[in-house]
Design a protein around this motif. Sequence first.
Motif, PDB file in Angstrom:
ATOM      1  N   PHE A 290       0.838  -1.203   0.000  1.00 15.06           N
ATOM      2  CA  PHE A 290       0.000   0.000   0.000  1.00 15.06           C
ATOM      3  C   PHE A 290       0.869   1.248   0.000  1.00 15.06           C
ATOM      4  CE2 PHE A 290      -2.505   3.285   2.243  1.00 15.06           C
ATOM      5  CZ  PHE A 290      -3.510   3.433   1.304  1.00 15.06           C
ATOM      6  N   GLY A 291       1.900   1.247   0.816  1.00  8.06           N
ATOM      7  CA  GLY A 291       2.820   2.387   0.874  1.00  8.06           C
ATOM      8  C   GLY A 291       3.479   2.665  -0.468  1.00  8.06           C
ATOM      9  N   VAL A 292       3.824   1.608  -1.180  1.00 14.81           N
ATOM     10  CA  VAL A 292       4.443   1.771  -2.500  1.00 14.81           C
ATOM     11  C   VAL A 292       3.462   2.466  -3.454  1.00 14.81           C
ATOM     12  CG1 VAL A 292       5.247   0.515  -4.555  1.00 14.81           C
ATOM     13  CG2 VAL A 292       6.104  -0.101  -2.274  1.00 14.81           C
ATOM     14  N   PHE A 293       2.204   2.056  -3.445  1.00 15.19           N
ATOM     15  CA  PHE A 293       1.231   2.682  -4.344  1.00 15.19           C
ATOM     16  C   PHE A 293       0.951   4.128  -3.948  1.00 15.19           C
ATOM     17  CE2 PHE A 293       0.340  -1.758  -5.496  1.00 15.19           C
ATOM     18  CZ  PHE A 293       0.485  -1.630  -6.877  1.00 15.19           C
TER      19      PHE A 293
ATOM     20  N   LEU B 286      -5.550  -2.633  -4.200  1.00 17.35           N
ATOM     21  CA  LEU B 286      -6.540  -3.713  -4.167  1.00 17.35           C
ATOM     22  C   LEU B 286      -6.338  -4.687  -5.330  1.00 17.35           C
ATOM     23  CD1 LEU B 286      -9.796  -1.752  -3.220  1.00 17.35           C
ATOM     24  CD2 LEU B 286      -8.577  -3.442  -1.798  1.00 17.35           C
ATOM     25  N   VAL B 287      -6.040  -4.153  -6.504  1.00 16.86           N
ATOM     26  CA  VAL B 287      -5.792  -5.005  -7.671  1.00 16.86           C
ATOM     27  C   VAL B 287      -4.525  -5.824  -7.446  1.00 16.86           C
ATOM     28  CG1 VAL B 287      -5.180  -4.969 -10.128  1.00 16.86           C
ATOM     29  CG2 VAL B 287      -7.070  -3.552  -9.280  1.00 16.86           C
TER      30      VAL B 287
ATOM     31  N   ALA C 123       2.059 -10.091 -11.512  1.00 20.95           N
ATOM     32  CA  ALA C 123       2.031 -11.076 -12.601  1.00 20.95           C
ATOM     33  C   ALA C 123       0.605 -11.438 -12.999  1.00 20.95           C
ATOM     34  CB  ALA C 123       2.793 -12.334 -12.191  1.00 20.95           C
ATOM     35  N   GLY C 124      -0.327 -11.358 -12.053  1.00 18.04           N
ATOM     36  CA  GLY C 124      -1.711 -11.721 -12.329  1.00 18.04           C
ATOM     37  C   GLY C 124      -2.541 -10.596 -12.908  1.00 18.04           C
ATOM     38  N   ALA C 125      -2.043  -9.377 -12.856  1.00 18.99           N
ATOM     39  CA  ALA C 125      -2.795  -8.228 -13.374  1.00 18.99           C
ATOM     40  C   ALA C 125      -1.857  -7.269 -14.117  1.00 18.99           C
ATOM     41  CB  ALA C 125      -3.505  -7.512 -12.228  1.00 18.99           C
ATOM     42  N   PRO C 126      -1.079  -7.780 -15.080  1.00 21.36           N
ATOM     43  CA  PRO C 126      -0.116  -6.888 -15.727  1.00 21.36           C
ATOM     44  C   PRO C 126      -0.772  -5.753 -16.519  1.00 21.36           C
ATOM     45  CG  PRO C 126      -0.224  -8.970 -16.912  1.00 21.36           C
ATOM     46  CD  PRO C 126      -1.030  -9.132 -15.652  1.00 21.36           C
ATOM     47  N   VAL C 127      -1.869  -6.033 -17.206  1.00 22.95           N
ATOM     48  CA  VAL C 127      -2.509  -4.987 -18.012  1.00 22.95           C
ATOM     49  C   VAL C 127      -3.124  -3.901 -17.122  1.00 22.95           C
ATOM     50  CG1 VAL C 127      -4.345  -4.492 -19.692  1.00 22.95           C
ATOM     51  CG2 VAL C 127      -2.817  -6.462 -20.029  1.00 22.95           C
ATOM     52  N   PRO C 128      -3.919  -4.249 -16.117  1.00 20.50           N
ATOM     53  CA  PRO C 128      -4.462  -3.189 -15.262  1.00 20.50           C
ATOM     54  C   PRO C 128      -3.370  -2.339 -14.599  1.00 20.50           C
ATOM     55  CG  PRO C 128      -5.638  -5.228 -14.858  1.00 20.50           C
ATOM     56  CD  PRO C 128      -4.478  -5.556 -15.758  1.00 20.50           C
ATOM     57  N   LEU C 129      -2.323  -2.986 -14.120  1.00 19.94           N
ATOM     58  CA  LEU C 129      -1.274  -2.228 -13.434  1.00 19.94           C
ATOM     59  C   LEU C 129      -0.416  -1.427 -14.412  1.00 19.94           C
ATOM     60  CD1 LEU C 129      -0.385  -4.787 -10.632  1.00 19.94           C
ATOM     61  CD2 LEU C 129      -1.734  -2.673 -10.429  1.00 19.94           C
ATOM     62  N   LEU C 130      -0.233  -1.932 -15.617  1.00 24.14           N
ATOM     63  CA  LEU C 130       0.470  -1.164 -16.650  1.00 24.14           C
ATOM     64  C   LEU C 130      -0.346   0.064 -17.041  1.00 24.14           C
ATOM     65  CD1 LEU C 130       2.869  -0.900 -18.620  1.00 24.14           C
ATOM     66  CD2 LEU C 130       1.515  -2.230 -20.245  1.00 24.14           C
ATOM     67  N   LEU C 131      -1.642  -0.120 -17.224  1.00 25.93           N
ATOM     68  CA  LEU C 131      -2.514   1.021 -17.519  1.00 25.93           C
ATOM     69  C   LEU C 131      -2.458   2.046 -16.388  1.00 25.93           C
ATOM     70  CD1 LEU C 131      -5.621  -0.799 -19.019  1.00 25.93           C
ATOM     71  CD2 LEU C 131      -4.142   0.854 -20.215  1.00 25.93           C
ATOM     72  N   PHE C 132      -2.449   1.561 -15.155  1.00 26.16           N
ATOM     73  CA  PHE C 132      -2.368   2.468 -14.009  1.00 26.16           C
ATOM     74  C   PHE C 132      -1.088   3.290 -14.077  1.00 26.16           C
ATOM     75  CE2 PHE C 132      -1.205   3.501  -9.622  1.00 26.16           C
ATOM     76  CZ  PHE C 132      -2.348   4.192  -9.237  1.00 26.16           C
ATOM     77  N   GLY C 133       0.027   2.624 -14.335  1.00 20.73           N
ATOM     78  CA  GLY C 133       1.299   3.333 -14.431  1.00 20.73           C
ATOM     79  C   GLY C 133       1.317   4.332 -15.578  1.00 20.73           C
TER      80      GLY C 133
ATOM     81  N   TRP D 213     -11.985  -2.704 -12.548  1.00 19.03           N
ATOM     82  CA  TRP D 213     -13.326  -3.228 -12.238  1.00 19.03           C
ATOM     83  C   TRP D 213     -13.392  -4.730 -12.503  1.00 19.03           C
ATOM     84  CZ3 TRP D 213     -17.770  -0.550 -10.617  1.00 19.03           C
ATOM     85  CH2 TRP D 213     -18.931  -1.320 -10.589  1.00 19.03           C
ATOM     86  N   LYS D 214     -12.791  -5.161 -13.615  1.00 18.23           N
ATOM     87  CA  LYS D 214     -12.819  -6.585 -13.967  1.00 18.23           C
ATOM     88  C   LYS D 214     -12.011  -7.431 -12.992  1.00 18.23           C
ATOM     89  CE  LYS D 214     -13.589  -5.937 -18.899  1.00 18.23           C
ATOM     90  NZ  LYS D 214     -13.019  -6.098 -20.245  1.00 18.23           N
ATOM     91  N   THR D 215     -11.034  -6.823 -12.336  1.00 20.75           N
ATOM     92  CA  THR D 215     -10.193  -7.548 -11.381  1.00 20.75           C
ATOM     93  C   THR D 215     -10.774  -7.475  -9.970  1.00 20.75           C
ATOM     94  OG1 THR D 215      -8.272  -6.967 -12.735  1.00 20.75           O
ATOM     95  CG2 THR D 215      -7.827  -7.823 -10.530  1.00 20.75           C
ATOM     96  N   VAL D 216     -11.097  -6.257  -9.536  1.00 23.53           N
ATOM     97  CA  VAL D 216     -11.691  -6.009  -8.216  1.00 23.53           C
ATOM     98  C   VAL D 216     -12.704  -4.876  -8.404  1.00 23.53           C
ATOM     99  CG1 VAL D 216     -11.259  -5.344  -5.810  1.00 23.53           C
ATOM    100  CG2 VAL D 216      -9.500  -6.601  -7.070  1.00 23.53           C
ATOM    101  N   PRO D 217     -13.995  -5.177  -8.428  1.00 19.71           N
ATOM    102  CA  PRO D 217     -14.986  -4.114  -8.665  1.00 19.71           C
ATOM    103  C   PRO D 217     -14.817  -2.886  -7.765  1.00 19.71           C
ATOM    104  CG  PRO D 217     -16.037  -6.244  -8.823  1.00 19.71           C
ATOM    105  CD  PRO D 217     -14.627  -6.496  -8.339  1.00 19.71           C
ATOM    106  N   ALA D 218     -14.465  -3.083  -6.514  1.00 17.13           N
ATOM    107  CA  ALA D 218     -14.270  -1.939  -5.603  1.00 17.13           C
ATOM    108  C   ALA D 218     -13.158  -1.017  -6.103  1.00 17.13           C
ATOM    109  CB  ALA D 218     -13.956  -2.425  -4.192  1.00 17.13           C
ATOM    110  N   ALA D 219     -12.136  -1.581  -6.749  1.00 19.26           N
ATOM    111  CA  ALA D 219     -11.043  -0.766  -7.288  1.00 19.26           C
ATOM    112  C   ALA D 219     -11.557   0.108  -8.431  1.00 19.26           C
ATOM    113  CB  ALA D 219      -9.899  -1.655  -7.760  1.00 19.26           C
ATOM    114  N   GLY D 220     -12.424  -0.434  -9.257  1.00 15.22           N
ATOM    115  CA  GLY D 220     -13.026   0.367 -10.317  1.00 15.22           C
ATOM    116  C   GLY D 220     -13.869   1.495  -9.748  1.00 15.22           C
TER     117      GLY D 220
END
Length: 163
Positions: free
Chosen positions: A10-13, A68-69, A76-86, A127-134
């Motif tokens: 969490f601190g990293v994000f 949350l994602v 490794a399990g959410a490379p596209v969502p986290l890449l988009l975030f970055g 949203w597709k990974t964790v709806p609350a994150a969306g």
Amino acid sequence: MSLGQRLIGFGVFVLLCFSAAALGAALGGPGGSNWYERLHKPSWTPPSWAFGPAWTVLYLMMATAAWLVWRRAGAAGAPVPLLLFGLQLVFNAAWTPLFFGLKMPGAAFAEIVALWWLILATLIAFWKTVPAAGILMMPYLAWVSFAAALNFAIWRMNAGASG
């Protein structure tokens, strides 16, 4: 994953989000210039003091959403969502130098439109990974929608003087 690992994650994000803000400010924040104050602005422009608190809350919500994602799927399990975030963070950081540093509201508007689409893509992927994150990304999208409209209005109202 231990509580300590989750807290460090969490601190990293949080650090990533606020680093984007700091980088944008360092590369062209309003600083000592009164250029922005001299611009013609629409009547619905928020007072300058409102931006800091709004962005603080938004960056915390963005960090929480990404965390949350990450916590659910890992990098490794959410490379596209986290890449988009970055990527959207990079665009987020780039807007301030364009608008304030280079005093180019037109270019900043084009950039914020691209940012808006990246936020939307991130929101959907989260949203597709964790709806609350969306859901946590929705206020950010709304604020950037408002900011884009404000950016456009300022650009048009000052087209002859500010580019």
